[in-house]
Design a protein around this motif. Structure first.
Motif, mmCIF file in Angstrom:
data_model
loop_
_atom_site.group_PDB
_atom_site.id
_atom_site.type_symbol
_atom_site.label_atom_id
_atom_site.label_comp_id
_atom_site.label_asym_id
_atom_site.label_seq_id
_atom_site.Cartn_x
_atom_site.Cartn_y
_atom_site.Cartn_z
ATOM 1 N N LEU A 1 -3.336 -0.503 -7.430
ATOM 2 C CA LEU A 1 -3.069 0.181 -6.277
ATOM 3 C C LEU A 1 -1.768 0.709 -6.102
ATOM 4 O O LEU A 1 -1.305 1.467 -5.228
ATOM 5 N N ASP A 2 -0.713 0.009 -6.583
ATOM 6 C CA ASP A 2 0.659 0.190 -6.369
ATOM 7 C C ASP A 2 0.988 1.454 -6.645
ATOM 8 O O ASP A 2 1.691 2.317 -6.022
ATOM 9 N N LYS A 3 0.173 2.099 -7.810
ATOM 10 C CA LYS A 3 0.331 3.417 -8.281
ATOM 11 C C LYS A 3 -0.050 4.536 -7.284
ATOM 12 O O LYS A 3 0.287 5.569 -7.209
ATOM 13 N N THR A 4 -1.058 3.996 -6.422
ATOM 14 C CA THR A 4 -1.513 4.997 -5.329
ATOM 15 C C THR A 4 -0.799 4.838 -4.010
ATOM 16 O O THR A 4 -0.605 5.811 -3.409
ATOM 17 N N SER A 5 -0.143 3.777 -3.946
ATOM 18 C CA SER A 5 0.581 3.387 -2.609
ATOM 19 C C SER A 5 1.544 4.676 -2.225
ATOM 20 O O SER A 5 1.952 4.919 -1.016
ATOM 21 N N ARG A 6 2.395 4.921 -3.265
ATOM 22 C CA ARG A 6 3.550 6.108 -2.712
ATOM 23 C C ARG A 6 2.562 7.374 -2.270
ATOM 24 O O ARG A 6 2.766 7.858 -1.197
ATOM 25 N N PRO A 7 1.893 7.993 -3.148
ATOM 26 C CA PRO A 7 1.019 9.272 -2.668
ATOM 27 C C PRO A 7 0.322 9.005 -1.422
ATOM 28 O O PRO A 7 0.368 9.976 -0.375
ATOM 29 N N LEU A 8 -0.206 7.966 -1.249
ATOM 30 C CA LEU A 8 -1.198 7.753 -0.185
ATOM 31 C C LEU A 8 -0.354 7.000 1.118
ATOM 32 O O LEU A 8 -0.799 6.610 2.130
ATOM 33 N N LYS A 9 0.900 6.776 0.881
ATOM 34 C CA LYS A 9 1.672 6.095 1.827
ATOM 35 C C LYS A 9 0.966 4.848 2.525
ATOM 36 O O LYS A 9 1.277 4.436 3.588
ATOM 37 N N VAL A 10 0.733 4.089 1.355
ATOM 38 C CA VAL A 10 0.413 2.736 1.907
ATOM 39 C C VAL A 10 1.357 1.698 1.498
ATOM 40 O O VAL A 10 1.823 1.614 0.533
ATOM 41 N N GLN A 11 1.431 0.620 2.625
ATOM 42 C CA GLN A 11 2.579 -0.174 2.333
ATOM 43 C C GLN A 11 1.993 -1.604 1.753
ATOM 44 O O GLN A 11 0.841 -2.134 2.136
ATOM 45 N N GLN A 12 2.674 -2.095 0.591
ATOM 46 C CA GLN A 12 1.953 -3.448 0.341
ATOM 47 C C GLN A 12 2.525 -4.388 1.346
ATOM 48 O O GLN A 12 3.424 -4.409 1.946
ATOM 49 N N HIS A 13 1.751 -5.298 1.613
ATOM 50 C CA HIS A 13 1.811 -6.298 2.642
ATOM 51 C C HIS A 13 1.143 -7.673 2.400
ATOM 52 O O HIS A 13 0.075 -7.800 1.603
ATOM 53 N N LYS A 14 1.460 -8.563 3.415
ATOM 54 C CA LYS A 14 0.653 -9.906 3.076
ATOM 55 C C LYS A 14 -0.347 -10.206 4.126
ATOM 56 O O LYS A 14 0.281 -9.804 5.415
ATOM 57 N N VAL A 15 -1.527 -10.857 3.767
ATOM 58 C CA VAL A 15 -2.247 -11.289 5.061
ATOM 59 C C VAL A 15 -2.559 -12.738 4.809
ATOM 60 O O VAL A 15 -2.620 -13.337 3.670
ATOM 61 N N MET A 16 -2.872 -13.524 6.172
ATOM 62 C CA MET A 16 -3.276 -14.801 5.899
ATOM 63 C C MET A 16 -4.767 -14.881 5.586
ATOM 64 O O MET A 16 -5.777 -14.332 6.018
ATOM 65 N N ASN A 17 -5.078 -15.868 4.740
ATOM 66 C CA ASN A 17 -6.505 -16.053 4.496
ATOM 67 C C ASN A 17 -7.078 -17.286 5.190
ATOM 68 O O ASN A 17 -6.315 -17.878 6.060
ATOM 69 N N GLU A 18 -8.640 -17.610 4.832
ATOM 70 C CA GLU A 18 -8.929 -18.827 5.879
ATOM 71 C C GLU A 18 -8.139 -20.039 5.403
ATOM 72 O O GLU A 18 -8.429 -20.835 6.322
#
Length: 1339
Positions: free
Chosen positions: A515-532
């Motif tokens: 997904l990191d390879k798609t993040s630049r063309p699709l402008k998606v930022q890697q980020h962290k979220v909390m799980n349960e």
């Protein structure tokens, strides 16, 4: 270009010279292209019973393609079961010709008849049936097998190429009948429907057979099977002879069976023939005669009228077509041929495997890429067709659910290896997000995600084949099936993402990497979220995006409904404030669901906007530094105070203020007050605006005054800014390591100001999980999350403050010309504006000072708004209707929607088959539960009240309307336009006849008028990337004036497009249109005609017979016909274009002026002066309305009218018009301009003529009939002068191309481009003559 796949660091260089990269690409492509075009050669073909003939082949072709050619040729079309032999060796069907030993120029291939099998016999019968039906349009009307309509040949009397020679020469002009039908004349209020599909005389089918069906004696019993019987046919000839035919391994023969007795022995004579056609020709003279003439006609038709389109096109009107017996159709309907099993071993197709393997094909060089793209495209179009058939079968109740115990809305289906689910909120999955409304929106969002990931095309990351079908009020999602997913529970399968909207979240290293390879063309930022478990999990997509590894070991991602970030204008969040500009327009607004996303086009535009801002800021700061170095000189421009790094102000704060003011919109010249409110934008948190030290007031002041001018004047006012920009670009292009600290600080400030995620280069990305309910972010990333929130608010504001105004501006200067709902939607989407903003756009137009010049746009918008609201209501209305009442319900709805008849009463269908036990049986069978005659109680006033409510709640648009007549009156709409739009949007097909909408005594529609209801299908359109690059570089070359090179590149693009898409495709259509235009400009009229004819046919077939694009293609074709001396054809084509235009959007539209000028000029050429004036004067009125009385277009219009008056010898009127034109030229262009001089010359000439005429008249009065009369020059206009004017109004300018001229031209073009970059291009240069793009006004 900006933010493409390449890393941003290269952007600096690529910005300076857009073409350097393209050229580099071209060179490499050109060598590759040579590989493809191995020279073709000729082989001789000898078929039984015919003379040997020559056939041109290419080494890439497969043997199979020669088979296809033979099955299409007039003299060999009746053969299907044969092999090709070279020196006695049978050629392999799937071998490429170049791999066959001994095959060379002049080789003789023999056609050898082979024994039949059941499969071959079926293929043969099917092929014969196709030949018999080849001229019959019923498949196109019924929307099957990718057939669609085309009417061009009716207006050109067959093929254009020869007609020029056949027609009488131009001397006998008088014989052309030029009078258009009444309803086409300017000012006519009639909008008849019947001419939409003129009847083609060729379609009166010549009957070859009465009946050809499978016999009831099939399949052959065992003992006959062992004699070689394959199947039995029953045939009735035109002469009423009933025969029974055996298909055996050796061919076809008559047997002795009758309807009731089975006797498979050969009749005497048995007429054994290898082909059914040969057999029938012997027993039926009528068959022989008619079949031959039918094939002659079939072969004369243009191939583009016959080839299948890649995706099905449906027609919203159809004449009454007789339903004839057809064995193949009957067989197809009941043997549910799952994706054509007769062509594919293994019966059903494994769609997922096909879709994924085509993606895995190699793509290192051009031939490989072409093969890969062709395979991808083919599988996609097959999949879309199969998914559509399946979705219809599901809704029609012909597929068994996999969970039959559940209630109907919750059922899921599998058919032909495709998984189908309905667009309802099953198991309260979307309860938080808006229930059924969200469940209805999710599939299209998901499809947009699939499209986006598919376009990025990362190796190793797989998406599902996805098609969304709306049919009979239901939304069905069709997806290919991940291997193994059905055996496992979802919880076990998902190894990335979340199945419960973020309560539980998992991640996976391999997915992050992919997904990191798609993040630049699709402008998606890697980020962290909390799980349960309160752990933070790293993601590179939204939480809903699930990763599943299939049993085939591939990494699939699905549920891509939040690929793009949320649209805060339609997502009210407690405690969050939008920017002042958004608030002023009444945002945020409540929406039906919480899945409203920004479009990819908007993200691209926003990032590009920020990039320009970033470059400006870096440049300004560099100048600043320079200025500080030279601080001995104190005349530094005032702007430097803004970014003063030494004035004790925290520099990020000031740059932020500057960025935000710069971000206010250029169209806002009148409200500079917007700037201070927006100043705190892009700061850490908008709640504490000026905590970082005192902001220097003068700084903001300066920033503010230049905000409306968006830097254009700024660039001129500051010496050396251009160099500074270049400096900035070199900085940005380095990775930040080799910079000196000063420059690094510059970039850092600029990055912070525009919200870049990196501090050393420009890089904007969005976190798609912001504001998702249920998603929590770790404490340490809160600052980042805050920035992301701000970025989303900025993007939402950008849509409202930049994109909507720029759309309206483009409509004002006519660079965007929507004609109907579809083209309007496209115009919105190109700028990243979702259709839910339609109400906002309409309000914006309403408040625009130049509203009168946007009337056409406003009207199209209103029609779109009304029909979309009606579509929403129709959707739920249909869900309660059972199948037997469908036509009654649809006609009742249309009556309520369009008929002036006040109390439209539904005809409950008198049950054609009344059964005593009906009441008991019916109760269990109601699919949607409830009373299924509820639809019958709808009344017109209730429907229109609902439409107004829907417009208010969905589009936030206030519409006063109690009835259709009131709306039509108030907004000047046409009922036919409303009918077309609602039919196209909902898939209704109505009978082609004249409807009386305005009768107050009876409703307009009866249930007999509703012929069918079609699906509306959304799917992915795979692209031909290499072809597209060639096309673009060709366009660029043409724009620069290199016509020859441009032409070659575009021809090359055409080859590649054909390679990938086959013969029919929208992009090929654009290619052909541009080629025709180039042929025309370079003086090759016949070639232009031939290419444009293809473009028209293709547009009719692929986009529809009355699509706005088709209308324009008709106009271009008319021009080339005129240039070829085919005047009557040119007129017919123009009349057709005008008729379609009237039907689609009415007379009041800027494009109508162009059509009318064209018609008027051609009529002038054939000396129909009075008619000509009607059209030209109408064009003058429309041009004056939409371009303003002082525009150059209006001046030209005046001149055209004056010329006709001159031809009529009405010099006073001529003078009057030419004076108007002269005044405009003088005011706009000045005395010295050649246009002004031309006009003044013409005025002198007219005055002389008028004086001469007056003298002659006086002479006659004085001396009676004996007067010596000076002969007056009444000239019929020459064709050349008419053509010259036609070229001018259609924006074509001829360039006499000598070498020297070319050099000057290039210099001129470069000068123009520089001017435009500096923003100095004044109005007169509005259409620089070189632009050969389509609708360019060259005044």
């Amino acid at each position: 270009m900006v933010n493409g796949d390449g890393a941003h660091t290269e952007e600096g260089e690529s910005k300076q010279d857009e073409n350097s990269e393209a050229d580099g690409g071209e060179d490499s492509n050109e060598q590759e292209v040579i590989v493809i075009q191995d020279t073709g050669f000729t082989v001789k073909i000898q078929a039984p019973g015919t003379e040997p003939f020559d056939l041109q082949v290419s080494p890439q072709e497969m043997v199979q393609e020669i088979h296809q050619v033979l099955m299409d040729r007039e003299d060999t079309c009746h053969r299907t079961c044969f092999s090709l032999q070279l020196d006695g060796n049978v050629l392999d069907n799937f071998a490429e010709l170049k791999s066959i030993e001994g095959l060379q120029e002049g080789s003789l291939l023999k056609v050898v008849e082979e024994p039949y099998t059941v499969r071959e016999a079926r293929i043969h019968v099917r092929h014969i049936r196709d030949l018999l039906k080849s001229l019959d349009p019923s498949d196109a009307y019924n929307g099957v097998d990718c057939n669609s309509l085309s009417f061009l040949s009716i207006f050109t009397d067959g093929d254009l190429g020869d007609s020029g020679k056949r027609k009488k020469k131009g001397t006998e002009l008088e014989q052309i009948d030029c009078t258009p039908p009444e309803h086409i004349l300017p000012g006519s209020k009639e909008r008849p429907l019947v001419p939409l599909q003129p009847q083609n005389k060729d379609w009166k089918p010549m009957q070859c057979l009465k009946v050809l069906t499978m016999s009831g004696w099939n399949p052959p019993p065992g003992n006959r099977k062992m004699h070689g019987d394959l199947m039995y046919l029953y045939i009735v000839t035109v002469e009423e002879r009933h025969v029974s035919v055996t298909a055996s391994t050796r061919g076809f023969y008559l047997n002795q069976s009758t309807t009731y007795t089975f006797n498979p022995k050969p009749a005497n004579p048995s007429f054994l023939s290898h082909s059914l056609v040969e057999l029938l020709s012997q027993i039926s003279p009528a068959f022989k005669k008619n079949f031959t003439s039918l094939q002659k006609k079939r072969v004369q038709r243009h191939p583009f009228e016959r080839i299948a389109t890649p995706f099905q096109v449906y027609s919203w009107t159809a004449p009454q077509v007789d339903h004839a017996m057809d064995c193949v159709r009957a067989e197809d309907a009941y043997t549910s041929r799952l994706g054509y099993e007769e062509h594919i071993p293994g019966q059903t197709r494994d769609w997922n495997e096909e879709l994924q393997t085509t993606r895995e094909l190699p793509r290192k060089n051009l031939p490989e890429r072409l093969l890969r793209e062709r395979a991808i495209f083919k599988v996609h179009s097959d999949f879309a067709a199969a998914a559509t058939r399946g979705a219809m079968a599901v809704i029609d109740g012909n597929v068994m659910a996999i969970n039959p115990g559940e209630e109907t809305r919750m059922q899921m289906f599998i058919w032909n290896n495709i998984f189908f689910s309905l667009g309802f909120d099953v198991r309260d999955h979307y309860r938080e997000l808006g229930g059924d409304a969200a469940a209805h929106a999710a599939p299209t969002n998901d499809l947009n995600g699939v499209r986006a990931y598919g376009a990025v095309d990362v190796e190793g990351l797989y998406t599902l084949g996805t098609v969304v079908v709306d049919y009979r009020g239901y939304r069905v999602t069709a997806q290919s099936i991940i291997p193994g997913i059905l055996e496992r529970e979802q919880e076990q399968s998902v190894i990335y993402g979340s199945i419960d909207f973020g309560k539980t979240v998992v991640s996976h290293g391999k997915y992050l990497e992919l997904l990191d390879k798609t993040s630049r063309p699709l402008k998606v930022q890697q980020h962290k979220v909390m799980n349960e478990k309160e752990e933070s999990v790293e993601l590179c997509s939204s939480v809903e995006c699930k990763g599943i590894i299939g049993n085939d070991g591939r990494h699939y991602i699905l549920d891509l409904l939040r690929t793009f970030p949320p649209d805060l204008n339609f997502l009210p969040v407690d405690g969050e404030e939008l920017s002042a500009e958004s608030q002023r327009q009444g945002f945020p607004r409540q929406h039906r669901h919480r899945l409203a996303c920004l479009r990819q086009e908007l993200i691209e535009a926003f990032v590009e906007h920020r990039y320009l801002l970033f470059m400006k800021m870096a440049a300004l700061q560099l100048m600043q530094q320079k200025a500080n170095k030279d601080s001995s000189k104190t005349d530094v421009p005032a702007i430097t105070e803004t970014s003063a790094t030494d004035s004790g102000v925290d520099s990020t704060q000031t740059t932020a203020a500057q960025a935000s003011t710069d971000g206010t919109d250029p169209t806002d010249n009148n409200n500079t007050s917007a700037a201070p409110q927006m100043a705190p934008e892009s700061e850490e948190s908008s709640s504490k605006p000026t905590t970082n030290g005192p902001v220097d007031p003068t700084g903001t002041q300066n920033g503010e005054c230049r905000s409306p001018l968006e830097g254009k004047e700024l660039e001129e006012s500051i010496p050396g800014l251009a160099q500074a920009k270049e400096l900035a670009e070199t900085l940005v292009s380095e990775d930040g390591s080799g910079m000196d600290p000063k420059s690094r600080e510059v970039v850092l400030n600029a990055c912070r100001a525009v919200g870049s995620i990196s501090n050393t280069s420009f890089d904007i990305r969005f976190n798609p999980d912001i504001f998702s309910p249920g998603v929590r972010f770790p404490e340490d990333t809160l600052e980042d999350v805050q920035k992301q929130k701000q970025l989303l608010k900025d993007a939402a504001a950008f849509l409202v403050t930049c994109q909507i105004p720029s759309l309206v501006k483009d409509c004002l200067d006519h660079s965007t010309l929507p004609m109907d709902g579809a083209t309007l939607t496209e115009a919105l989407h190109q700028r990243g504006i979702n259709v839910r903003y339609l109400g906002t756009v309409m309000e914006f137009v309403d408040k625009t000072p130049a509203k009168a010049q946007l009337e056409h746009f406003y009207r199209i918008g209103i029609v779109e708004l009304i029909t979309r609201c009606a579509k929403h209501i129709f959707r739920t209305y249909l869900q309660g209707v059972e199948l037997s009442a469908l036509s009654a319900a649809v006609s009742h709805f249309l009556n309520c929607f369009l008929s002036s008849f006040p109390d439209a009463v539904a005809h409950l269908p008198p049950d054609e088959l009344v059964s005593r036990r009906k009441s008991r049986k019916r109760r269990n069978r109601v699919p949607a539960g409830g009373d299924n005659t509820a639809w019958a109680s709808l009344t017109p006033s209730e429907l229109w009240k609902n439409i107004a409510t829907e417009a208010q709640s969905y589009y936030h648009f206030k519409m006063q309307c109690e009835s259709v007549d009131q709306v039509v009156e108030k907004y000047a709409l046409q009922k036919t336009t409303l009918l077309r739009e609602i039919s196209v949007k909902t898939g209704i097909q109505i009978l082609l006849k004249e409807y009386n909408f305005d009768s107050r005594h009876k409703p307009a529609f009866t249930e007999e008028d509703i012929l069918n209801i079609f699906p509306v299908v959304k799917h992915v359109n795979p692209k031909a990337s290499d072809a597209f690059h060639f096309f673009q570089s060709g366009q660029a070359k043409v724009q620069q004036g290199f016509l020859k090179e441009g032409c070659e590149l575009i021809n090359e693009a055409l080859n590649l497009f054909n390679n990938v898409y086959g013969a029919m495709h929208v992009e090929i259509c654009a290619c052909l249109r541009l080629l025709a235009r180039l042929n025309y400009i370079m003086g090759d009229h016949p070639e232009a005609l031939s290419n444009q004819q293809k473009a028209v046919l293709m547009s009719e077939r692929v986009l529809g017979i009355e699509h706005p694009n088709t209308i324009q293609e008709y106009m271009h074709l008319a021009l080339y016909c005129f240039a070829n001396g085919q005047l009557s054809t040119a007129l017919k084509l123009l009349y057709r274009a005008r008729y379609l235009m009237l039907l689609v959007c009415g007379e009041d539209h800027p494009e109508m002026a162009l059509i009318d000028n064209n018609i008027g000029l051609v009529l002038h050429g054939v000396m129909e002066y009075d008619l000509s004036l009607r059209f030209l004067e109408n064009a003058l009125t429309i041009n004056t309305k939409y371009h303003g009385a002082r525009s150059l277009k209006v001046a030209l219009s005046h001149h055209l009218v004056a010329r006709v008056y001159e031809s009529k010898a009405e010099f006073r009127s001529a003078l009057q018009h030419e004076k108007e034109g002269y005044t405009i030229y003088k005011n706009q262009m000045g005395e010295a301009h050649e246009k002004t001089k031309e006009s003044s010359e013409y005025l002198k000439y007219l005055t002389q003529q008028a004086v001469a005429l007056q003298r002659t008249m006086n002479e006659i009065y004085k001396n009676g009939s004996s007067a010596s009369i000076m002969p007056l020059k009444f000239t019929a206009p020459s064709m050349a002068s008419i053509l010259e004017q036609l070229n001018i109004i259609n924006g074509i300018i001829f360039i006499p191309l000598s070498q020297k001229d070319l050099e000057n031209l290039k210099a001129e073009v470069q000068r123009r481009q520089q001017l435009q970059e500096l923003g100095k291009s004044e109005e007169p240069a509005e259409g620089s003559p070189l632009e050969l793009e389509d609708k360019i006004p060259v005044d």
